[in-house]
Design an enzyme around this catalytic site. Structure first.
Site, PDB file in Angstrom:
ATOM      1  N   GLY B  90     -66.761 -58.369 -16.140  1.00  0.00           N
ATOM      2  CA  GLY B  90     -66.098 -56.465 -16.471  1.00  0.00           C
ATOM      3  C   GLY B  90     -64.635 -57.078 -16.367  1.00  0.00           C
ATOM      4  O   GLY B  90     -64.334 -57.744 -16.673  1.00  0.00           O
ATOM      5  N   SER B 122     -68.018 -64.692 -16.473  1.00  0.00           N
ATOM      6  CA  SER B 122     -66.758 -63.708 -16.780  1.00  0.00           C
ATOM      7  C   SER B 122     -65.842 -64.084 -15.811  1.00  0.00           C
ATOM      8  O   SER B 122     -65.680 -64.408 -14.549  1.00  0.00           O
ATOM      9  CB  SER B 122     -66.818 -62.933 -17.494  1.00  0.00           C
ATOM     10  OG  SER B 122     -65.838 -62.282 -18.126  1.00  0.00           O
ATOM     11  N   ALA B 123     -65.462 -62.004 -14.530  1.00  0.00           N
ATOM     12  CA  ALA B 123     -64.872 -61.664 -13.761  1.00  0.00           C
ATOM     13  C   ALA B 123     -65.190 -62.219 -12.385  1.00  0.00           C
ATOM     14  O   ALA B 123     -64.915 -62.379 -11.640  1.00  0.00           O
ATOM     15  CB  ALA B 123     -64.664 -59.971 -13.971  1.00  0.00           C
ATOM     16  N   HIS B 159     -64.089 -67.140 -20.834  1.00  0.00           N
ATOM     17  CA  HIS B 159     -64.125 -66.929 -22.431  1.00  0.00           C
ATOM     18  C   HIS B 159     -62.238 -67.084 -22.985  1.00  0.00           C
ATOM     19  O   HIS B 159     -61.958 -67.110 -23.887  1.00  0.00           O
ATOM     20  CB  HIS B 159     -63.618 -65.099 -23.277  1.00  0.00           C
ATOM     21  CG  HIS B 159     -64.813 -64.250 -22.040  1.00  0.00           C
ATOM     22  ND1 HIS B 159     -66.080 -64.195 -22.769  1.00  0.00           N
ATOM     23  CD2 HIS B 159     -64.751 -63.482 -21.069  1.00  0.00           C
ATOM     24  CE1 HIS B 159     -67.279 -63.123 -22.043  1.00  0.00           C
ATOM     25  NE2 HIS B 159     -66.247 -63.160 -21.029  1.00  0.00           N
TER      26      HIS B 159
END
Lengths: 230, 230
Positions: B90, B122-123, B159
């Site tokens: 997120g 990701s985060a 990413h």
């Protein structure tokens, strides 16, 4: 009367630095002899001297002199003495960190509000809004605050990119990121595509360049507009 | 023994949430009954409950229970009582702001260092490094610090995207951004492409998934590697 020009990008593909804006800049800086260049965003880690030289080369084509803010003995005096400003792009976090650490943000804001012409590209446009919270840049340094000049009442997202409908990449689109901004903030955001720029003259705010900008308001569906509705 | 799994993305194109990782996660969380889910990154503004439900649905396929950290009366107790952690992606700024404001960063670090399994996407992967300074996210909120867990000695760029050589867009490439990071910081950075993940087991750190990762070290030309050289 406030006089502000905020461009999405300094450079269009295949062109030289500021090339597409030079004619507009000649009008915008009419009567100005020397522009103070704020080089702190340091694109690609460029030195302040080299970055200022780059701006000076472009502005020499319209017979304007450029002096780097870092060349004043005291940058606060530099702000006070300036006839006009240009803040170049690069990393917004570094730019905002420097402006806060040097205590320049309120003085620069006051000068712009009293009518000193201000031109920004990319990160230099980002800082015109109330906060830098809609920058695309990487947080490579920690600024003391995300608050910026607030000489316009909207935030910008420069280099605005439409989602690539054929992409298989799962990173967030620009639109998703700006919608996440509006979960926590109410400031309207203008997604400004490359080639477009915003001209502020007193109370008049117009979008220039081709096509429309994408407008994001908290709680509304984003929409395209050829005017700046704020 | 430290046990950490850091994925570039939660989801591959055309797949369901965590689908490509489920087999790996079954091994990784062997012996664990309930995973504590840290939902603070709120992708797309998703509520903590809805985000936790999304994780619970995926983990139910490998017979794991999931409890949101926000469901503990005191999140600090939640950290202390947890058998294992999963931090979803997120917005990294929101995630880090929450972890600092709730005072959870040191407790979470200590639990991971004492061997409690930690899985991030990701985060959630970004925060495993010493800082969040190589996130791609938009700074929609101001965290009290960019410091993160530091349970690995490198930063991640999830990413990770190679530059599109046909692009006419003038925004910075990912590589340019990370090189700008190294003007001001020395921490090595791993550009982790979607589909790849890093497995840490004690002193052993391996890259999994197909192909290589892009490695950035201060003062060196970036290079491709199938191993994690730190």
């Amino acid at each position: 009367m406030k006089k502000i020009l905020l461009a999405s990008t300094s450079t269009l593909f295949g062109q030289s630095y500021l090339e597409y804006l030079l004619e507009e800049l000649q009008d915008f800086f009419e009567g100005v002899s020397t522009i103070t260049f704020i080089p702190y965003a340091r694109p690609g880690g460029l030195s302040h001297d080299d970055y200022t030289q780059m701006a000076a080369t472009a502005f020499s084509k319209i017979n304007k002199k450029v002096k780097g803010l870092h060349c004043f003995k005291d940058p606060m005096d530099g702000i006070a003495q300036s006839e006009a400003f240009f803040t170049g792009g690069g990393n917004t976090f570094r730019l905002v960190q420097q402006l806060h650490q040097l205590g320049l943000m309120p003085a620069l804001k006051q000068k712009i509000e009293s009518g000193t012409p201000y031109f920004g590209t990319s990160a230099g446009s980002n800082i015109a809004g109330p906060s830098m919270k809609t920058t695309n840049d990487m947080p490579i340094v920690y600024p003391p605050s995300f608050d910026t000049l607030g000489v316009v009442n909207f935030n910008l997202n420069p280099h605005y990119l439409d989602a690539d409908v054929n992409s298989t990449h799962k990173g967030e689109t620009r639109e998703t990121r700006i919608r996440e901004f509006h979960i926590f903030n109410n400031t309207p955001v203008i997604g400004l595509r490359e080639g477009n720029y915003i001209m502020v003259q007193g109370e008049q705010i117009i979008l220039k360049g081709e096509g429309t900008a994408r407008i994001f308001e908290a709680g509304k569906t984003p929409y395209e507009s050829a005017n700046i509705p704020f």
